[in-house]
Design a protein around this motif. Structure first.
Motif, mmCIF file in Angstrom:
data_model
loop_
_atom_site.group_PDB
_atom_site.id
_atom_site.type_symbol
_atom_site.label_atom_id
_atom_site.label_comp_id
_atom_site.label_asym_id
_atom_site.label_seq_id
_atom_site.Cartn_x
_atom_site.Cartn_y
_atom_site.Cartn_z
ATOM 1 N N ASP A 159 0.825 -1.205 0.000
ATOM 2 C CA ASP A 159 0.000 0.000 0.000
ATOM 3 C C ASP A 159 0.864 1.262 0.000
ATOM 4 O OD1 ASP A 159 -2.370 -1.396 -0.050
ATOM 5 O OD2 ASP A 159 -2.579 -1.429 2.132
ATOM 6 N N VAL A 160 1.944 1.234 0.771
ATOM 7 C CA VAL A 160 2.860 2.386 0.814
ATOM 8 C C VAL A 160 3.510 2.580 -0.543
ATOM 9 C CG1 VAL A 160 5.032 3.249 1.771
ATOM 10 C CG2 VAL A 160 3.297 2.280 3.285
ATOM 11 N N GLN A 161 4.003 1.499 -1.135
ATOM 12 C CA GLN A 161 4.635 1.591 -2.449
ATOM 13 C C GLN A 161 3.659 2.116 -3.499
ATOM 14 O OE1 GLN A 161 6.284 -2.307 -3.249
ATOM 15 N NE2 GLN A 161 8.144 -1.851 -2.093
ATOM 16 N N ARG A 162 2.419 1.627 -3.411
ATOM 17 C CA ARG A 162 1.410 2.062 -4.374
ATOM 18 C C ARG A 162 1.133 3.562 -4.249
ATOM 19 N NH1 ARG A 162 -2.494 -1.493 -3.209
ATOM 20 N NH2 ARG A 162 -1.768 -2.981 -4.773
ATOM 21 N N ARG A 163 1.001 4.047 -3.026
ATOM 22 C CA ARG A 163 0.741 5.479 -2.822
ATOM 23 C C ARG A 163 1.909 6.334 -3.321
ATOM 24 N NH1 ARG A 163 -1.478 3.723 2.186
ATOM 25 N NH2 ARG A 163 0.443 4.292 3.304
ATOM 26 N N ILE A 164 3.120 5.863 -3.094
ATOM 27 C CA ILE A 164 4.309 6.609 -3.544
ATOM 28 C C ILE A 164 4.341 6.687 -5.067
ATOM 29 C CG2 ILE A 164 6.822 6.527 -3.668
ATOM 30 C CD1 ILE A 164 6.741 5.335 -0.797
ATOM 31 N N LEU A 165 4.108 5.555 -5.719
ATOM 32 C CA LEU A 165 4.116 5.541 -7.184
ATOM 33 C C LEU A 165 2.983 6.382 -7.748
ATOM 34 C CD1 LEU A 165 4.975 1.810 -8.000
ATOM 35 C CD2 LEU A 165 6.474 3.810 -8.152
ATOM 36 N N GLN A 166 1.832 6.297 -7.123
ATOM 37 C CA GLN A 166 0.692 7.082 -7.603
ATOM 38 C C GLN A 166 0.989 8.573 -7.518
ATOM 39 O OE1 GLN A 166 -3.015 5.936 -5.795
ATOM 40 N NE2 GLN A 166 -4.210 6.804 -7.465
ATOM 41 N N LYS A 167 1.667 8.995 -6.459
ATOM 42 C CA LYS A 167 2.011 10.404 -6.305
ATOM 43 C C LYS A 167 3.027 10.838 -7.350
ATOM 44 C CE LYS A 167 3.885 13.768 -3.029
ATOM 45 N NZ LYS A 167 4.448 13.975 -1.661
ATOM 46 N N ILE A 168 4.063 10.037 -7.559
ATOM 47 C CA ILE A 168 5.121 10.402 -8.518
ATOM 48 C C ILE A 168 4.588 10.381 -9.949
ATOM 49 C CG2 ILE A 168 7.336 9.707 -9.491
ATOM 50 C CD1 ILE A 168 8.059 8.600 -6.714
#
Length: 268
Positions: free
Chosen positions: A140-149
């Motif tokens: 979930d953390v990785q997904r949120r980071i990628l979604q932001k970038i």
């Protein structure tokens, strides 16, 4: 060792392909062809792969896109590095997912972050972002980071996401399937079926593995074919003549020069 053997085999195959004369493609086929610099323009002696310098050289030569590899540091910073360790390229055995980003940056400042790559090349170079198999400490953390970038750039227009393992696409499930490109090795048939079933972008793989039957199936479905890794003019012509849209190469600057020359010759 595995990569060295693969590179040797590809080199031998391409030397054979380079000796076979090919017809000059028509203007439409030339316009549809896009060259992608595989890990940037590098020799891993003076210019290292997957670095901003390698990508800059490709961009300066007019290469349409660059392919790069995403791995995660211990503190969940996505960085650009092909291998799990930096030893092969940089001579320092740093395992990416075992160190925090600040430590990696202090030891190897040439390893860029995904955020730096997106900021530098968005809008001027198409990004082919390959997900590597890293332990998902917190998906979930990785997904949120990628979604932001990736939220700062436009899917399909500015970037696509690649992987040898389609199950890794779960980390980018906020993207539509048409942005995702499976990359085949020896599993060409199964990934081809999967891409057609899931309405992915298309299929990528070595040019000898993606034969005409597979190419026709994906083109009939409105999908794209990407092949690697031509390094000669004649091999480039072979791929353009059979309608391949994306050509990944370790010699992208050389091939871009040939492509530009062919386009110019048709205009003169």
């Amino acid at each position: 060792m595995k990569e060295l053997l693969q590179n040797l085999a590809m080199s031998i195959v391409d030397r054979v392909m380079a000796m076979i004369p090919r017809a000059l493609p028509d203007d439409d086929a030339l316009r549809k062809c896009n060259i992608i610099s595989h890990r940037g323009e590098h020799d891993n002696r003076t210019v290292m792969e997957n670095t901003l310098l390698a990508f800059d050289i490709a961009r300066a030569a007019g290469v349409w896109g660059v392919e790069c590899d995403i791995r995660w540091t211990k503190d969940s910073v996505p960085v650009i590095c092909h291998d799990a360790s930096t030893e092969r390229v940089f001579g320092k055995d740093i395992v990416i997912d075992s160190v925090e980003f600040a430590d990696l940056r202090s030891q190897l400042p040439a390893v860029p972050t995904l955020e730096e790559v997106v900021a530098r090349y968005s809008g001027n170079t198409h990004l082919m972002l390959e997900l590597k198999s890293d332990p998902a400490v917190n998906l979930d953390v990785q997904r949120r980071i990628l979604q932001k970038i990736l939220g700062n750039i436009i899917p399909k227009k500015d970037f696509h996401v690649l992987s040898l393992e389609p199950e890794l696409f779960t980390v980018v499930n906020f993207l539509e399937p048409a942005v995702l490109l499976p990359v085949a090795q020896t599993n060409t048939s199964s990934l081809s079926r999967l891409s057609l079933e899931r309405n992915y972008c298309g299929l990528a793989g070595h040019y000898l593995m993606l034969g005409e039957k597979i190419r026709r199936q994906h083109h009939a479905a409105g999908q794209v074919i990407g092949t690697g890794f031509p390094s000669s003019r004649n091999c480039l012509l072979r791929e353009i003549n059979r309608g391949v849209e994306w050509i990944f190469s370790n010699d992208a600057v050389f091939l871009q020069g040939k492509l530009d020359a062919m386009k110019a010759s048709l205009k003169s």
